[in-house]
Motif scaffolding. Structure first.
Motif, PDB file in Angstrom:
ATOM      1  N   LEU A 231      35.712  37.261  39.351  1.00 35.42           N
ATOM      2  CA  LEU A 231      36.334  36.878  38.084  1.00 35.42           C
ATOM      3  C   LEU A 231      36.656  38.139  37.306  1.00 35.42           C
ATOM      4  CD1 LEU A 231      37.126  34.427  36.271  1.00 35.42           C
ATOM      5  CD2 LEU A 231      34.962  34.785  35.063  1.00 35.42           C
ATOM      6  N   ASP A 232      37.867  38.176  36.759  1.00 35.18           N
ATOM      7  CA  ASP A 232      38.314  39.295  35.921  1.00 35.18           C
ATOM      8  C   ASP A 232      38.099  40.651  36.590  1.00 35.18           C
ATOM      9  OD1 ASP A 232      39.020  37.443  34.002  1.00 35.18           O
ATOM     10  OD2 ASP A 232      37.168  37.659  32.853  1.00 35.18           O
ATOM     11  N   GLU A 234      35.828  41.477  38.635  1.00 29.10           N
ATOM     12  CA  GLU A 234      34.420  41.709  38.988  1.00 29.10           C
ATOM     13  C   GLU A 234      34.113  40.945  40.271  1.00 29.10           C
ATOM     14  OE1 GLU A 234      30.521  43.193  38.602  1.00 29.10           O
ATOM     15  OE2 GLU A 234      32.238  43.610  37.299  1.00 29.10           O
ATOM     16  N   GLU A 269      42.852  41.149  41.792  1.00 35.04           N
ATOM     17  CA  GLU A 269      42.055  40.388  40.816  1.00 35.04           C
ATOM     18  C   GLU A 269      42.238  38.877  40.976  1.00 35.04           C
ATOM     19  OE1 GLU A 269      42.266  41.657  36.761  1.00 35.04           O
ATOM     20  OE2 GLU A 269      41.858  43.761  37.239  1.00 35.04           O
ATOM     21  N   PRO A 271      40.952  35.335  41.030  1.00 38.09           N
ATOM     22  CA  PRO A 271      39.737  34.784  40.422  1.00 38.09           C
ATOM     23  C   PRO A 271      39.083  33.688  41.263  1.00 38.09           C
ATOM     24  CG  PRO A 271      41.641  33.745  39.449  1.00 38.09           C
ATOM     25  CD  PRO A 271      42.172  34.727  40.472  1.00 38.09           C
ATOM     26  N   VAL A 315      31.793  29.721  37.104  1.00 37.72           N
ATOM     27  CA  VAL A 315      32.561  30.759  36.402  1.00 37.72           C
ATOM     28  C   VAL A 315      33.850  30.180  35.827  1.00 37.72           C
ATOM     29  CG1 VAL A 315      31.571  32.700  37.676  1.00 37.72           C
ATOM     30  CG2 VAL A 315      33.666  31.621  38.528  1.00 37.72           C
ATOM     31  N   GLY A 319      33.272  31.125  32.321  1.00 39.80           N
ATOM     32  CA  GLY A 319      33.939  32.405  32.184  1.00 39.80           C
ATOM     33  C   GLY A 319      32.998  33.583  32.392  1.00 39.80           C
ATOM     34  N   ASN A 320      33.181  34.630  31.601  1.00 43.64           N
ATOM     35  CA  ASN A 320      32.431  35.877  31.777  1.00 43.64           C
ATOM     36  C   ASN A 320      30.920  35.702  31.688  1.00 43.64           C
ATOM     37  OD1 ASN A 320      34.733  37.403  32.132  1.00 43.64           O
ATOM     38  ND2 ASN A 320      34.966  37.865  29.962  1.00 43.64           N
ATOM     39  N   LYS A 321      30.470  34.693  30.966  1.00 44.14           N
ATOM     40  CA  LYS A 321      29.029  34.478  30.809  1.00 44.14           C
ATOM     41  C   LYS A 321      28.355  34.151  32.142  1.00 44.14           C
ATOM     42  CE  LYS A 321      29.629  31.327  27.629  1.00 44.14           C
ATOM     43  NZ  LYS A 321      29.329  30.263  26.635  1.00 44.14           N
ATOM     44  N   ILE A 323      29.261  35.560  35.093  1.00 40.17           N
ATOM     45  CA  ILE A 323      29.395  36.654  36.057  1.00 40.17           C
ATOM     46  C   ILE A 323      28.031  37.236  36.393  1.00 40.17           C
ATOM     47  CG2 ILE A 323      30.259  39.003  36.400  1.00 40.17           C
ATOM     48  CD1 ILE A 323      32.763  38.246  34.934  1.00 40.17           C
TER      49      ILE A 323
END
Length: 358
Positions: A231-232, A234, A269, A271, A315, A319-321, A323
């Protein structure tokens, strides 16, 4: 409250992914919806609600998907069929409050769906062209161009194969052999993907122009699938899965392939969850394709101790939380046995759904 998740026309092995998402370690409850054009699709028996879907494509199918999400209050949509077109329409799903497990970059999705466009992307990318090798290939649309491409590859010293530019898995793949029909091939080889040049050429001559074919060097080494979670930009996990003889699969800590996955992730990238397929020749891995979705064999890679289908959904939701870098367990060799499954009778639901969307 349970989250409603929908899988449209999928591989049979999506049944494994459904179970992994349903029995997740966070205790999040899901109500699973499934659709297919085949009322006996095995994975429908793993769903809480199953329906037939129309045998349509293109914009008409996307409109069916939007209507299905609205009608059944779907929270999460995991598409396979028409996933490129669905990516183009993702805003319409978002407006309904539906999260779609698909790469939102529709242009990238289109390129990855087209093997020629994928190879051109690699060839022209400042980073990838130095780390990712591709086979020698030609694109042809008529029999004479096919013959020229075949002869040029043979002159380079290659065995030659061909496959459709746009296609899924091994559909349409053929290896060109100089001679066929030995007793061993007839009795012991089962269904063959081999064909002589003369036979292929005679078939292709039946049409003045045909859909693009990729004629390329045959890679005779070991084949790997690399299942990735990201994701993003990462990369949370990259698991090389070696395809052994028959049904044997082995999760291998192949640093060369992990580095290749890291470079593809850095450059593109993609996702959520995706798959990179490579095959070796002369000790060097060459790219077959990149699939921006869950691969049919993803459940093997999950033996590394990572519930990739659920983590991809997590994810998507958080979202980012969500990862988290995860260390897989390698060195696991596996195979599989067939298992009988009693099919769910969805006749009543078929008639209801057809009536609603007719």
């Amino acid at each position: 409250m349970k989250k409603r998740i929908w899988f449209n026309q999928w591989f049979t092995t999506v049944a494994h992914f459904i179970e992994m998402i349903r029995y997740n370690s966070d205790g999040i409850e899901f109500e699973v919806y499934g659709t297919s054009t085949n009322e006996n699709a095995l994975y429908l028996s793993y769903c809480d609600a199953a329906f037939m879907e129309p045998d349509t494509y293109g914009e008409e199918y996307v409109q069916f998907c939007i209507a299905f999400c609205r009608t059944h209050s779907i929270d999460i949509f995991v598409p396979r069929k028409e996933n490129v077109l669905i990516s183009k329409h993702i805003k319409q799903f978002t407006e309904l409050g539906v999260k779609v497990l698909v790469c939102p970059d529709a242009r990238l999705m289109e390129m990855l769906d087209d093997k020629e466009a994928t190879y051109r992307l690699i060839e022209n990318h400042s980073l990838l062209k130095n780390y990712v090798s591709i086979p020698e290939y030609f694109i042809v649309t008529n029999a004479e161009a096919f013959k020229t491409a075949y002869n040029r590859l043979k002159e380079m010293g290659h065995k030659v194969c061909f496959k459709p530019v746009i296609g899924e898995g091994g559909n349409g793949f053929r290896l060109i052999k100089d001679q066929l029909d030995t007793i061993e091939e007839l009795f012991y080889k089962g269904v063959s993907h081999q064909i002589t040049f003369e036979h292929a050429y005679s078939i292709l001559k039946q049409q003045a122009v045909f859909p693009p074919l990729m004629v390329l060097e045959y890679l005779d080494g070991t084949e790997y699938s690399i299942d990735c979670l990201a994701l993003d930009g990462e990369l949370m996990a990259a698991i090389p899965r070696k395809k052994g003889k028959g049904r044997v699969r082995e999760l291998e800590e192949n640093q060369e392939l992990i580095t290749l996955a890291e470079k593809i992730n850095e450059a593109l990238e993609i996702p959520f969850v995706y798959n990179i397929q490579v095959k070796y020749k002369d000790g060097k891995p060459k790219l077959l394709e990149i699939n921006p979705r869950m691969s049919g064999g993803l459940h093997y890679s999950c033996l590394a101790g990572i519930n990739m289908p659920y983590r991809a959904v997590k994810v998507l939701i958080m979202g980012n939380k969500a990862i988290e870098r995860i260390e897989p367990h390698f060195g696991i060799k596996s195979s599989y046995l067939e298992k009988e499954v009693i099919l769910k009778d969805i006749t009543e639901k078929i008639s209801q759904e057809r009536a609603f969307f007719s």
